[in-house]
Structures are given as structure tokens and as C-alpha cells.
Design a protein around this motif. Structure first.
Motif, PDB file in Angstrom:
ATOM      1  N   ASP A 192       0.823  -1.207   0.000  1.00 31.51           N
ATOM      2  CA  ASP A 192       0.000   0.000   0.000  1.00 31.51           C
ATOM      3  C   ASP A 192       0.860   1.260   0.000  1.00 31.51           C
ATOM      4  O   ASP A 192       0.541   2.246  -0.676  1.00 31.51           O
ATOM      5  CB  ASP A 192      -0.924  -0.008   1.219  1.00 31.51           C
ATOM      6  CG  ASP A 192      -1.954  -1.117   1.148  1.00 31.51           C
ATOM      7  OD1 ASP A 192      -2.335  -1.477   0.014  1.00 31.51           O
ATOM      8  OD2 ASP A 192      -2.369  -1.627   2.203  1.00 31.51           O
ATOM      9  N   GLU A 193       1.953   1.219   0.737  1.00 29.00           N
ATOM     10  CA  GLU A 193       2.826   2.396   0.782  1.00 29.00           C
ATOM     11  C   GLU A 193       3.530   2.601  -0.553  1.00 29.00           C
ATOM     12  O   GLU A 193       3.657   3.736  -1.028  1.00 29.00           O
ATOM     13  CB  GLU A 193       3.855   2.216   1.904  1.00 29.00           C
ATOM     14  CG  GLU A 193       3.236   2.239   3.300  1.00 29.00           C
ATOM     15  CD  GLU A 193       4.241   1.883   4.378  1.00 29.00           C
ATOM     16  OE1 GLU A 193       4.046   2.305   5.522  1.00 29.00           O
ATOM     17  OE2 GLU A 193       5.226   1.174   4.068  1.00 29.00           O
ATOM     18  N   ILE A 194       3.972   1.500  -1.168  1.00 30.44           N
ATOM     19  CA  ILE A 194       4.599   1.628  -2.489  1.00 30.44           C
ATOM     20  C   ILE A 194       3.577   2.127  -3.515  1.00 30.44           C
ATOM     21  O   ILE A 194       3.866   2.978  -4.362  1.00 30.44           O
ATOM     22  CB  ILE A 194       5.188   0.276  -2.918  1.00 30.44           C
ATOM     23  CG1 ILE A 194       6.284  -0.163  -1.942  1.00 30.44           C
ATOM     24  CG2 ILE A 194       5.752   0.365  -4.332  1.00 30.44           C
ATOM     25  CD1 ILE A 194       7.503   0.690  -1.952  1.00 30.44           C
ATOM     26  N   ALA A 195       2.364   1.577  -3.450  1.00 30.05           N
ATOM     27  CA  ALA A 195       1.319   1.993  -4.389  1.00 30.05           C
ATOM     28  C   ALA A 195       0.980   3.466  -4.219  1.00 30.05           C
ATOM     29  O   ALA A 195       0.748   4.181  -5.201  1.00 30.05           O
ATOM     30  CB  ALA A 195       0.077   1.133  -4.185  1.00 30.05           C
ATOM     31  N   VAL A 207      -0.382   3.963  -8.051  1.00 33.12           N
ATOM     32  CA  VAL A 207      -1.119   2.840  -8.622  1.00 33.12           C
ATOM     33  C   VAL A 207      -1.828   2.112  -7.491  1.00 33.12           C
ATOM     34  O   VAL A 207      -1.821   2.557  -6.345  1.00 33.12           O
ATOM     35  CB  VAL A 207      -0.177   1.880  -9.387  1.00 33.12           C
ATOM     36  CG1 VAL A 207       0.427   2.573 -10.595  1.00 33.12           C
ATOM     37  CG2 VAL A 207       0.931   1.364  -8.475  1.00 33.12           C
ATOM     38  N   THR A 208      -2.431   0.972  -7.806  1.00 38.21           N
ATOM     39  CA  THR A 208      -3.131   0.199  -6.798  1.00 38.21           C
ATOM     40  C   THR A 208      -2.202  -0.842  -6.177  1.00 38.21           C
ATOM     41  O   THR A 208      -1.130  -1.157  -6.715  1.00 38.21           O
ATOM     42  CB  THR A 208      -4.350  -0.513  -7.406  1.00 38.21           C
ATOM     43  OG1 THR A 208      -3.892  -1.431  -8.416  1.00 38.21           O
ATOM     44  CG2 THR A 208      -5.297   0.502  -8.039  1.00 38.21           C
ATOM     45  N   ARG A 209      -2.652  -1.373  -5.048  1.00 37.28           N
ATOM     46  CA  ARG A 209      -1.873  -2.412  -4.373  1.00 37.28           C
ATOM     47  C   ARG A 209      -1.768  -3.658  -5.235  1.00 37.28           C
ATOM     48  O   ARG A 209      -0.723  -4.328  -5.272  1.00 37.28           O
ATOM     49  CB  ARG A 209      -2.553  -2.750  -3.038  1.00 37.28           C
ATOM     50  CG  ARG A 209      -1.853  -3.823  -2.224  1.00 37.28           C
ATOM     51  CD  ARG A 209      -2.622  -4.063  -0.928  1.00 37.28           C
ATOM     52  NE  ARG A 209      -1.930  -5.035  -0.079  1.00 37.28           N
ATOM     53  CZ  ARG A 209      -2.067  -6.347  -0.194  1.00 37.28           C
ATOM     54  NH1 ARG A 209      -2.862  -6.841  -1.124  1.00 37.28           N
ATOM     55  NH2 ARG A 209      -1.414  -7.163   0.622  1.00 37.28           N
ATOM     56  N   GLU A 210      -2.821  -3.984  -5.956  1.00 41.23           N
ATOM     57  CA  GLU A 210      -2.809  -5.151  -6.827  1.00 41.23           C
ATOM     58  C   GLU A 210      -1.794  -4.993  -7.958  1.00 41.23           C
ATOM     59  O   GLU A 210      -1.141  -5.951  -8.372  1.00 41.23           O
ATOM     60  CB  GLU A 210      -4.210  -5.376  -7.409  1.00 41.23           C
ATOM     61  CG  GLU A 210      -4.337  -6.577  -8.325  1.00 41.23           C
ATOM     62  CD  GLU A 210      -4.199  -7.883  -7.575  1.00 41.23           C
ATOM     63  OE1 GLU A 210      -3.994  -8.913  -8.236  1.00 41.23           O
ATOM     64  OE2 GLU A 210      -4.280  -7.865  -6.328  1.00 41.23           O
TER      65      GLU A 210
END
Length: 389
Positions: A27-30, A35-38
Motif C-alpha cells: 500500500d505504501e509503495i502503491a 497505482v493500486t496495491r494489486e
């Protein structure tokens, strides 16, 4: 996907290792990349590749983690670059719940875990074969029905699912640690089933038996009239039950684009079947249509053995082809000339030489004279010879 002259990225496994080493969540990278977590999960699994500005932002973030792994908090403190979704997508961000008592179309897929273990769909297994069999038993029956709704062809649906699981068995170390192994197989099956090359196969021209009821035939016809990418997006969202970000990630599209495809696909289906204008009713009808077809998948052991036989066949074919190339090269080297032989120059005419001639042909007078001479000499007087006394 191939990478052009863009910023290079570490391998997928290294991306995940860098994130975990920096104590950062997906989530933090997204949030940092926008972008989204997926999407981050698929980048780390190597199933998709970032492009454009998202790639540059992701590469910069990974470079920061490589340069300063002891300070992971700086990546999480960066502001988000993702913008708000269009207002038109608000009404379809949550999938319709499945109807109770009906045969479920959606595969009961596990939630992604932070540190997944090499087991299939949450079912414990001690060996790779047992884990594969558990995943196959859990996901194959539903996946065959879903693929049938995408293609309208029963044989192709079974073949696509079988090929997808054979591919999964060949790449089992990667699939076993994937947070969503059923989704990995589903994406492979959909890609194979919707390949445009199937239109060139001879069996494609032979029609298959339509569904039994007129309602099912009308719904299947409405689905098959949709463009392939719209049909797949609608199937993932209203059939399988994925949420909007996961649907966009699996179809390799942005979230607004996936939302627009869903809206247009629903409108196209509602024009032919007004009763299915409500998303819940459409989900129920897709469930009933998939459950009405008896599409049995082959046994998992048959799939595994078939994949292994195909792998051995292509391996032996590659070895045989390599040996043939080596033999042909050796033969060419053996019979090829070892030195240069100049080509003789073409002849040129020489002036001053008279043309080659022969005796002239006899005239009628010459022929008559020759005949007369031959006749007179043969019948003339005897030869006189002197005689001594």
C-alpha cells in the motif's frame, strides 16, 4: 513484455526483496507510485511490467531503497500522485454479491497474504504435486465454466484450462508462492482462450450445440457479440466477482478504462436483454448460465502428465533440431572449397581471322559428270599391258 530504452528495473523477486528490506507495505509503495496495491503485487510477481511515468517513479523508488535501505520511512512519507477516480466509476466499485443457492461462477480465491506459503488456495499440501492437485480441484471446475462464457465453445474452454494448468505446473515454484495462484491460472486460461489464432483452426468452423433454453442462448449471444476485451472485463467483474482495481490489473488497463468497459458492456447486454439492466440480476444470470453447462475438467494427474509429456516432446524436438543444425553446419564446412578459384573470364571476339569454311556443295552438273565418269570407267576396254617375245 519487452522493455525498451526506459529506466531499467531489478528482477521481480529483487523488487519484492527491496520492499521487504525497507519495511514497506504494498500500500505504501502503491501510494508513492500512484497505482493500486494489486498492480504492485503483479509487478513484483513479474506478471506485468510498468510503463511510462509509473515505471520511472517505480524505478526511482527502488533506486532509493537500494541506496538507503536503512531509511525506509522516506518512501512512505512521499505524497501520493494518484488522482481521484471519475465520478462515473463510483457506482460500480463494489461487485454485486453472489446469489444464495445458485451454483457459483466465481472462484473462491484467497486474500493475498503478506508472506504466502507454497500451498494452493489455502489448502495444505506436503508436496508440489499435492499442492497442484489441491489448486486444480479447487479452481478447475469453475474456471472451465467461466472460460465457456468467454468463448462459447466447450472444447476450447476445456483445452484452455488444461493448457493453463500445465503452464502452471511447469512454473510451479513461481505459482506456489504467488499470493493468488488461482488468479495466475485464470489469467493464463483467458489469454489462451481468447487468442485470435483460434479462428484459423479447422474446428472453429464447426458450430457447437447452443444452450438448452432460449434465455441462455440469448445471453450467451449477447456476451459473444461484445468485443473480447469488454467481454473479459465484464466476466471478471460481474462473473468472477473481482473488485475494480483487480479487474483493471488483470486486463492490464487503468481503473477508469476498466470502469468504462464495464459500463459499456452492461449497456450492450441491457439493450438486448432489458431484464439484465440491474447488475445483481446480470450476476445471477451469469451464474445460472455457467451452472447449466456440464463441463467437467480432466483429472489433475492427467493434466500434470500431459504437461510433462509436452515438455519432454518439445525438449527432444529442440535437441533434435540443434543436432540437425550442427550436422548441416559440419557438412557445409566439409564440402565447402578451402581456397578461392577465380572464374574464367568470358571470351571476346578476335578481329582479322577468316571465318571457318568447308567445301562447297556439288551442283547438278557436277553430280551428272561424276555419275558419267563412274559408269564409263567400270565398263571400258581391258587394260593393255606390254609383253616380251
Amino acid at each position: 513484455m519487452t522493455q525498451g530504452a526506459a529506466t531499467p528495473l531489478p528482477p521481480p523477486k529483487e523488487r519484492r526483496r527491496l520492499r521487504e528490506a525497507g519495511s514497506l507495505s504494498r500500500d505504501e509503495i502503491a501510494e508513492r507510485v500512484g497505482v493500486t496495491r494489486e498492480t504492485i503485487r503483479r509487478w513484483e510477481a513479474g506478471r506485468t511490467t510498468p510503463k511510462g511515468q509509473k515505471r520511472e517513479a517505480y524505478a526511482q523508488l527502488l533506486a532509493e531503497l537500494i541506496a538507503a535501505p536503512e531509511q525506509p520511512s522516506t518512501a512512505a512519507a512521499a505524497p501520493s500522485t494518484a488522482g481521484p477516480l471519475p465520478a462515473a466509476t463510483a457506482a460500480i466499485q463494489e461487485p454485486a454479491p453472489p446469489t444464495a443457492g445458485a451454483t457459483a461462477v466465481a472462484v473462491a480465491e484467497p486474500e493475498p497474504a503478506a508472506a504466502p506459503e507454497p500451498v494452493a488456495a489455502g489448502l495444505p499440501a506436503r508436496t508440489a504435486a499435492e499442492a497442484f492437485d489441491a489448486l486444480y480441484t479447487h479452481a478447475a471446475p469453475f474456471l472451465v465454466r467461466q472460460t465457456y462464457l468467454l468463448t462459447g465453445r466447450r472444447i476450447l474452454a476445456r483445452e484452455a484450462v488444461e493448457r493453463a494448468f500445465q503452464q502452471a505446473w511447469q512454473n510451479w515454484p513461481e505459482v506456489a508462492v504467488d499470493p493468488d495462484p488461482a488468479g495466475w491460472v485464470r489469467a493464463a486460461a483467458y489469454e489462451y482462450a481468447m487468442s485470435p489464432w483460434h479462428g484459423l483452426r479447422p474446428g472453429k468452423r464447426q458450430p457447437e450445440a447452443p444452450p438448452a433454453t432460449p434465455e441462455d442462448r440469448e445471453l450467451l449471444g449477447a456476451l459473444l457479440d461484445l468485443p473480447p476485451v469488454y467481454r473479459r472485463t465484464l466476466m471478471l467483474y460481474d462473473g468472477v466477482g473481482l473488485d475494480l482495481p483487480e479487474t483493471a490489473a488483470e486486463t492490464e488497463a487503468s481503473t477508469p478504462a476498466a470502469a468504462n468497459r464495464i459500463l459499456h458492456a452492461r449497456e450492450a447486454v441491457a439493450q438486448r436483454l432489458p431484464d439484465l439492466a440491474v447488475p445483481e440480476q446480470l450476476h445471477q444470470r451469469l451464474t445460472e448460465l455457467a451452472g447449466s453447462e456440464r463441463l467437467d475438467a480432466p483429472v489433475s494427474t492427467v493434466v500434470r502428465s500431459g504437461g510433462e509429456k509436452r515438455t519432454r516432446f518439445w525438449t527432444r524436438a529442440a535437441v533434435a533440431f540443434t543436432v540437425f543444425i550442427i550436422g548441416a553446419t559440419a557438412l557445409t564446412v566439409r564440402v565447402a572449397p578451402t581456397h578461392y578459384e577465380p572464374v574464367p573470364a568470358p571470351g571476346s571476339p578476335i578481329a582479322g581471322v577468316p571465318p571457318l569454311t568447308g567445301p562447297e556443295r556439288l551442283t547438278p552438273a557436277d553430280l551428272e559428270l561424276r555419275k558419267e565418269l563412274r559408269e564409263k570407267l567400270s565398263g571400258g576396254p581391258e587394260r593393255l599391258a606390254p609383253r616380251t617375245e
